[in-house]
Design an enzyme around this catalytic site. Structure first.
Site, mmCIF file in Angstrom:
data_model
loop_
_atom_site.group_PDB
_atom_site.id
_atom_site.type_symbol
_atom_site.label_atom_id
_atom_site.label_comp_id
_atom_site.label_asym_id
_atom_site.label_seq_id
_atom_site.Cartn_x
_atom_site.Cartn_y
_atom_site.Cartn_z
ATOM 1 N N GLU A 59 0.947 -1.374 -0.341
ATOM 2 C CA GLU A 59 0.281 -0.186 0.001
ATOM 3 C C GLU A 59 0.759 1.437 -0.051
ATOM 4 O O GLU A 59 1.059 2.502 0.905
ATOM 5 C CB GLU A 59 -1.001 -0.265 1.464
ATOM 6 N N HIS A 329 -1.745 -0.354 10.043
ATOM 7 C CA HIS A 329 -1.058 -2.044 10.333
ATOM 8 C C HIS A 329 0.172 -1.903 11.015
ATOM 9 O O HIS A 329 0.711 -0.378 10.765
ATOM 10 C CB HIS A 329 -0.962 -2.387 9.231
#
Length: 481
Positions: A59, A329
């Site tokens: 990402e 995350h």
């Protein structure tokens, strides 16, 4: 690939490797404080002690963010590759302390549906970022890195409508890793796999790929999923605290320590600069592990043996001024150590055990060496995948028929509207009929194209996946007799 700095071929094979994998949550226009957070991620990587030598990012969607990270880490990671894929990019990048000899982007044949445009998995062209990195002068002193981000789950398994796609993707990356291991190279699988350790996808990666999850190597008692799910294995029925989720269970997602999990009220306090402390001793039922580092090699190929020395959850720091977590995350990090030879490793250490279960030879609680490369799974696992493919194929065939029926219906409606304009008593009625004809036919054509072209392509990819699974099942059944 970025221009290579002056860097000679390594003269010596390193005795250890420090590896990091991190989902940066860098969605353009959507992720809050995107560029500021990813820039600070680069600073955190640069400050790491010990510094990482191979980094896999997910990402990291924009070239701007990638270059910001590269600028801050180039003194420890002089080599890097940003991977291009799909319409909006695959979001994958690999950084390395050693030269990248070869690189490619492998697109997954099954990767979501274009109709789910609001989810975006199909449009970004998810796949595997592959890099061949030379870490020593020998012919097999090579690490093959596979960085990926599997299709996101939108419902809890086994009711997830995309579970077939994610399972197929796990099979694809497992095959790539197994082939690299058979070439005699050390294999690293990094990424956000969007799976829990007890899932079928996890079993495929380890069983078909011949690799091992570094966290499960060191902590086989760790949890298989979030505590609020039905799976409590590894916990003894006890609800883990937030600290235990990080330190024992390796939770990288939905942790109480991650500010992006907090409610809007708490996040508004952060925006105002207020400090909010998290009680790590409180239960954390939603924390789970979605990010992984897998490693493996073929012991019979003559390559060096590598062991897991440590593994930890990292990137826990918050942004110094925004006070938010650097991503939704946390990272997973590990250190692998190299053994000279099995004989040399055994000298002076009478505690080494040569034989254990599950393909591991345990030397101590903190260092385990991969000594076997499993290449098949239980027959029941293959049967479950075949049943999943059959069920999903029926669903997609039904979807194709409905989309084609929609196209045919809209075509007839459009013809009827155009014919009706001949007898229209008013101009505005004629306009409405033309508008209805245009909009309806446009929607029908799009649906027809998805049904006739995309679903057809998807069904063919499913047939290929089904053949591979059935073939692997026959081999596994034959080996079991």
């Amino acid at each position: 690939m970025d221009p290579k700095p002056a860097h000679p071929v390594p003269s010596n094979l390193p005795s250890s490797l420090r590896i990091l994998s991190h989902n940066c949550w860098g969605l353009k226009f959507i992720a809050k404080h995107r560029h500021e957070r990813l820039t600070e991620i680069g600073n955190e990587i640069a400050r790491s002690d010990p510094p990482p030598q191979i980094v896999g990012l997910q990402e990291c969607w924009t070239q701007q963010d990638y270059l910001a990270i590269r600028e801050r880490t180039k003194h420890i990671l002089p080599y890097g590759k940003f991977y291009w894929s799909g319409i909006f990019g695959g979001g994958l990048a690999i950084l390395s302390a050693w030269p990248i000899e070869e690189s490619r982007m492998y697109r997954y044949p099954l990767n979501g549906r274009p109709a789910a445009f609001f989810r975006g998995d199909w449009f970004v062209g998810k796949g595997v970022a592959c890099a061949r990195i030379r870490i020593g002068p020998g012919k097999k002193d090579v690490v093959e890195v596979f960085c990926t981000h599997l299709h996101a789950p939108y419902e809890r398994e086994p009711n997830d409508s995309y579970i077939c796609h994610r399972t197929a993707q796990a099979w694809e990356i497992a095959r790539l890793m197994r082939h690299a291991s058979e070439r005699g190279h050390l294999v690293l699988g990094l990424g956000d796999f969007n799976m829990t350790p007890g899932s079928m996808a996890h079993a495929l990666v380890e069983g078909h790929g011949g690799v091992r999850d570094v966290w499960r190597v060191l902590r086989p008692e760790s949890a298989l999923g979030a505590a609020d799910g039905v799976e409590e294995a590894g916990r003894g029925g006890k609800m883990p605290t937030a600290k235990e989720c990080l330190e024992i269970h390796g939770a990288t997602c939905d942790s109480r320590f991650n500010t992006w999990r907090w409610n809007k009220g708490e996040q508004k306090k952060l925006d105002k600069g207020e400090e909010i402390e998290v009680d790590g001793d409180k239960p954390d039922p939603k924390a789970k592990r979605l990010d992984y580092i897998f490693f493996g090699s073929d012991p019979g190929s003559g390559c060096s043996e590598w062991s897991v020395a440590s593994a930890n959850v990292g990137m826990l720091a918050r942004h110094p001024t925004l006070k938010c977590s650097l991503s939704d995350h946390f990272s997973v990090e590990t250190t692998l150590v190299r053994r000279q030879t099995a004989t040399a490793a055994g000298e002076g250490n009478g505690t080494i055990q040569k034989v254990t279960t599950n393909g591991y030879a345990a030397k101590s609680p903190h260092e385990i060496t991969l000594t076997a490369t499993p290449t098949s799974l239980p027959v029941q696992t293959y049967d479950a995948i075949i049943a999943m493919i059959d069920s999903y194929s029926l669903r997609e065939r039904k979807q194709r028929r409905l989309r084609l029926y929609h196209f045919g219906t809209e075509l007839l409606i459009a013809i009827g509207c155009l014919a009706a304009t001949w007898w229209s008593p008013r101009n505005f009625v004629c306009f409405l009929l033309m508008l209805l004809s245009t909009l309806g036919l446009s929607a029908g054509v799009i649906d027809g194209l998805m049904g006739g072209l995309f679903v057809g392509s998807e069904l063919r990819a499913l047939k290929e996946f089904e053949w591979e699974i059935k073939n692997a099942r026959e081999i596994a059944a034959g080996a079991g007799r």
